[in-house]
Design a protein around this motif. Structure first.
Motif: not given
Length: 194
Positions: A160-174
């Motif tokens: 709980k409160h240590k499982r990380g976050v999810v997200g999405w790509v705003e700018a491409e790159g490697t």
């Protein structure tokens, strides 16, 4: 209009990168040395796509299966929080490939508490936007239990409160193992009507 994001005075580091091209093979992912971030997510990962079908997390807003914007293109965790979860469970370690991670960081304190709209920027110019905390669920709990039946506390409670976050790509790159991560946070203010 002034830039509303504040650059934090420290950086994180990419500890490891993982992907899984086939959702049917389960939650576990394989480590890779680099990942190409596309607007649709991590190239070759099963959680990519500009859209996805809504699931149990969104039942208050949508009928299950409604097509929505995919703000869960990738899962970000930290080595520090994974160690804290393992300690709380009474086991030696929780491997990132057991919990569906795509990106594991080092050096970002309380990664799971990063506010929504935080940006994670990489040397290539790639940028990930944090959507929300990734709540612990039973799927990684089942995988961990297979590896550690002797655990003294369950994953859902320990993470709980240590499982990380999810997200999405705003700018491409490697992005590559060992890359620095610059953190940009939005202004923080409470919403008094919540």
């Amino acid at each position: 209009m002034p830039d509303l994001l504040t650059k934090l005075p420290f950086q994180g580091t990419v500890e490891c990168l993982l992907l899984n091209p086939d959702r049917k093979s389960g939650l576990e992912k394989q480590m890779v040395q680099e990942s190409r971030l596309l607007f649709s997510g991590i190239e070759g990962d099963c959680h990519g796509g500009l859209t996805r079908k809504s699931d149990s997390r969104m039942l208050k807003q949508f009928k299950r299966g409604t097509l929505v914007r995919n703000a869960r293109q990738l899962s970000i965790l930290s080595t520090e929080e994974l160690a804290e979860v393992a300690n709380a469970m009474g086991i030696l370690h929780v491997k990132p490939d057991w919990v569906g991670a795509n990106l594991v960081t080092r050096g970002i304190p309380d990664l799971t508490l990063l506010p929504p709209s935080t940006r994670l920027q990489f040397p290539s110019g790639a940028m990930i936007v944090v959507d929300i905390e990734n709540l612990p669920c039973r799927y990684p709990a089942d995988i961990i239990e297979k590896h550690h039946p002797e655990q003294t506390a369950g994953f859902v409670k320990a993470a709980k409160h240590k499982r990380g976050v999810v997200g999405w790509v705003e700018a491409e790159g490697t992005i590559r193992k060992g890359d620095a991560i610059t953190i940009w946070v939005p202004p923080l203010r409470p919403y008094p009507h919540a």
